[in-house]
Design a protein around this motif. Sequence first.
Motif, PDB file in Angstrom:
ATOM      1  N   ASN A 161       0.832  -1.268   0.054  1.00 33.14           N
ATOM      2  CA  ASN A 161       0.164   0.030  -0.003  1.00 33.14           C
ATOM      3  C   ASN A 161       0.991   1.172   0.031  1.00 33.14           C
ATOM      4  N   GLU A 162       0.320   2.407  -0.728  1.00 30.62           N
ATOM      5  CA  GLU A 162       1.020   3.533  -0.604  1.00 30.62           C
ATOM      6  C   GLU A 162       1.665   3.747   0.852  1.00 30.62           C
ATOM      7  N   ASN A 163       0.893   3.880   1.892  1.00 35.11           N
ATOM      8  CA  ASN A 163       0.953   4.091   3.428  1.00 35.11           C
ATOM      9  C   ASN A 163       1.437   2.714   3.660  1.00 35.11           C
ATOM     10  N   ILE A 164       2.771   2.572   4.284  1.00 32.36           N
ATOM     11  CA  ILE A 164       3.191   1.286   4.932  1.00 32.36           C
ATOM     12  C   ILE A 164       2.363   0.849   5.818  1.00 32.36           C
ATOM     13  N   LEU A 165       1.593   1.621   6.722  1.00 34.77           N
ATOM     14  CA  LEU A 165       0.756   1.168   7.940  1.00 34.77           C
ATOM     15  C   LEU A 165      -0.644   0.854   7.322  1.00 34.77           C
ATOM     16  N   ASP A 166      -1.039   1.296   6.480  1.00 35.19           N
ATOM     17  CA  ASP A 166      -2.570   0.918   5.918  1.00 35.19           C
ATOM     18  C   ASP A 166      -2.677  -0.444   5.468  1.00 35.19           C
ATOM     19  N   VAL A 167      -3.796  -1.106   5.837  1.00 32.58           N
ATOM     20  CA  VAL A 167      -3.921  -2.583   5.541  1.00 32.58           C
ATOM     21  C   VAL A 167      -5.362  -2.842   4.896  1.00 32.58           C
ATOM     22  N   LYS A 168      -5.429  -3.954   4.069  1.00 30.73           N
ATOM     23  CA  LYS A 168      -6.616  -4.544   3.454  1.00 30.73           C
ATOM     24  C   LYS A 168      -6.961  -5.757   4.074  1.00 30.73           C
ATOM     25  N   VAL A 169      -8.435  -5.755   4.619  1.00 35.59           N
ATOM     26  CA  VAL A 169      -8.784  -7.181   5.245  1.00 35.59           C
ATOM     27  C   VAL A 169     -10.074  -7.459   4.595  1.00 35.59           C
ATOM     28  N   GLU A 170     -10.214  -8.921   4.703  1.00 37.41           N
ATOM     29  CA  GLU A 170     -11.935  -9.247   4.319  1.00 37.41           C
ATOM     30  C   GLU A 170     -12.780  -8.880   5.030  1.00 37.41           C
ATOM     31  N   PRO A 171     -14.246  -8.759   4.731  1.00 33.61           N
ATOM     32  CA  PRO A 171     -15.157  -8.404   5.457  1.00 33.61           C
ATOM     33  C   PRO A 171     -15.512  -8.978   6.925  1.00 33.61           C
ATOM     34  N   PHE A 172     -15.329 -10.380   6.656  1.00 35.99           N
ATOM     35  CA  PHE A 172     -15.409 -11.459   7.637  1.00 35.99           C
ATOM     36  C   PHE A 172     -14.447 -11.481   8.597  1.00 35.99           C
ATOM     37  N   TYR A 173     -14.733 -11.560   9.938  1.00 41.85           N
ATOM     38  CA  TYR A 173     -13.573 -12.099  10.850  1.00 41.85           C
ATOM     39  C   TYR A 173     -14.340 -12.979  11.964  1.00 41.85           C
ATOM     40  N   GLU A 174     -13.429 -13.745  12.381  1.00 39.02           N
ATOM     41  CA  GLU A 174     -14.072 -14.318  13.848  1.00 39.02           C
ATOM     42  C   GLU A 174     -12.894 -14.413  14.772  1.00 39.02           C
ATOM     43  N   TRP A 175     -13.170 -14.255  16.174  1.00 44.39           N
ATOM     44  CA  TRP A 175     -12.219 -14.053  16.994  1.00 44.39           C
ATOM     45  C   TRP A 175     -13.023 -14.698  18.339  1.00 44.39           C
ATOM     46  N   VAL A 176     -12.833 -16.002  18.637  1.00 43.40           N
ATOM     47  CA  VAL A 176     -13.440 -16.655  19.548  1.00 43.40           C
ATOM     48  C   VAL A 176     -12.387 -17.097  20.863  1.00 43.40           C
ATOM     49  N   ILE A 177     -12.897 -16.582  22.280  1.00 45.65           N
ATOM     50  CA  ILE A 177     -11.915 -16.806  23.281  1.00 45.65           C
ATOM     51  C   ILE A 177     -12.747 -17.713  24.458  1.00 45.65           C
ATOM     52  N   GLU A 178     -11.746 -18.408  25.012  1.00 44.77           N
ATOM     53  CA  GLU A 178     -12.239 -19.297  26.181  1.00 44.77           C
ATOM     54  C   GLU A 178     -12.852 -18.352  27.286  1.00 44.77           C
ATOM     55  N   ALA A 179     -14.008 -18.548  27.520  1.00 44.29           N
ATOM     56  CA  ALA A 179     -14.907 -17.612  28.561  1.00 44.29           C
ATOM     57  C   ALA A 179     -14.030 -18.276  30.193  1.00 44.29           C
ATOM     58  N   ASP A 180     -13.784 -19.357  30.173  1.00 51.04           N
ATOM     59  CA  ASP A 180     -13.557 -19.540  31.672  1.00 51.04           C
ATOM     60  C   ASP A 180     -12.203 -19.385  32.137  1.00 51.04           C
ATOM     61  N   ASN A 181     -11.472 -19.064  31.125  1.00 52.35           N
ATOM     62  CA  ASN A 181      -9.905 -18.527  31.598  1.00 52.35           C
ATOM     63  C   ASN A 181      -9.748 -17.054  31.369  1.00 52.35           C
ATOM     64  N   TRP A 182     -10.569 -16.349  30.760  1.00 53.19           N
ATOM     65  CA  TRP A 182     -10.650 -14.802  30.782  1.00 53.19           C
ATOM     66  C   TRP A 182     -10.539 -14.406  32.369  1.00 53.19           C
ATOM     67  N   MET A 183      -9.600 -13.317  32.459  1.00 53.01           N
ATOM     68  CA  MET A 183      -9.833 -12.771  33.812  1.00 53.01           C
ATOM     69  C   MET A 183     -10.340 -11.415  33.921  1.00 53.01           C
ATOM     70  N   GLY A 184     -11.426 -11.218  34.802  1.00 52.89           N
ATOM     71  CA  GLY A 184     -12.338 -10.212  35.028  1.00 52.89           C
ATOM     72  C   GLY A 184     -13.473 -10.085  34.243  1.00 52.89           C
ATOM     73  N   ASP A 185     -14.433  -9.082  34.334  1.00 52.37           N
ATOM     74  CA  ASP A 185     -15.623  -8.962  33.864  1.00 52.37           C
ATOM     75  C   ASP A 185     -15.874  -8.137  32.594  1.00 52.37           C
ATOM     76  N   ASP A 186     -14.976  -7.328  32.449  1.00 52.18           N
ATOM     77  CA  ASP A 186     -14.835  -6.565  31.113  1.00 52.18           C
ATOM     78  C   ASP A 186     -14.402  -7.442  29.874  1.00 52.18           C
ATOM     79  N   LYS A 187     -15.382  -7.818  29.137  1.00 54.69           N
ATOM     80  CA  LYS A 187     -15.177  -8.622  28.059  1.00 54.69           C
ATOM     81  C   LYS A 187     -15.265  -7.840  26.545  1.00 54.69           C
ATOM     82  N   LEU A 188     -14.398  -8.148  25.552  1.00 55.09           N
ATOM     83  CA  LEU A 188     -14.509  -7.530  24.440  1.00 55.09           C
ATOM     84  C   LEU A 188     -15.562  -7.644  23.560  1.00 55.09           C
TER      85      LEU A 188
END
Length: 368
Positions: A161-188
């Motif tokens: 890309n013209e700007n080294i920091l800019d990035v192109k990504v697909e529309p879809f994403y999935e981020w799955v996290i283990e609930a039981d091992n998460w510390m605290g109540d503030d989730k993403l």
Amino acid sequence: MKAVHFGAGNIGRGFIGKVLHDNGYEITFADVNEEIIDALNRDGKYTVHIAEENGGVYEISGVAGINTAKDAEDLAQAIAEADIITTAVGVNILPIIAKTIAPHLEKRSEGKLLNIIACENAVLATDTLKAAIAAEVGTHAFTNIGFPNSAVDRIVPMQKNENILDVKVEPFYEWVIEADNWMGDDKLDGVNYVPDLMPYIERKLFTVNTGHAAIAYYGKTLGYTSVSEAMQDDEVVVFLRNVLNETTLYLTENYDFTQAEQSQYIDKIIGRFKNPYLSDDLDRVGRGVLRKLGPNDRIIKPLVYLHENGHDHDALSELVVHALKFDNEDDPEQVEMNQIISGKGMTHFLSEHSDLEKELLEEIEAKI
């Protein structure tokens, strides 16, 4: 809220960084790439482009960079203040990252919560990172620290890309996290927290990753150079569906996914692979062939399961053959595999490296 993310590459900035930014985090990217780190500190922002017709454009601000090879004091301070630490560096680099993180955990304020998450294309990568940190400082430093495993999925191709920091990504994403091992109540927000991560890890591994391998290894034999080019060939699409229909049996017999659910998931994945606004080089997609032919990875594990349980596995067996013939001399793993096969033969390689038994070896050998 503050985040430290190890790995300032396209996935780190375009996927993990965007989710953290959308959740209100100030993000410090830690990396050895001096050009990118300098640009982050100069601009304090970058742009994420969504690869689709009339795709969205998002400014990611409030970011900075730390050169992990030069700025030890700044990194120590960032880790001490962090509420979350994430990685996208490759699973083989995690032991190195562990040595960087470990010395600073005990310097954190008493009672301050922290989650450390390895966002790698590997099974239970956070466990790998946690064990490596424990080897450095022991587990007594883990008070108020959560180490949830996660599964991540977003196609972020090689790009310029013209700007080294800019990035192109697909529309879809999935981020799955283990609930039981998460510390605290503030989730993403924008993240799926589940009690059992393994079904999601293996669904992604044996659909997205196996599918990508099928396109790369078969497409290259037909003379194609990119995913989008290969996916225009009906022959490639038919082979891809045959492979994923076989891995579906593994997934539906081992987890609670129904046949209908997995069929819908496959349709979605194939649609992603056909995205004309987002393509990738087949050599890049197919690199790391030794890992991909490992006994617990995307091709061999479902193949062995189907064979042992009397299910059809012809497409996966053929995929092994295409992987063996993949031609990418820029991939060190390809070079190493070719040297082993040249010296000791294909059967020896698959027996020793992929842990295949005689009957499967004979089936594969008959296809060569």
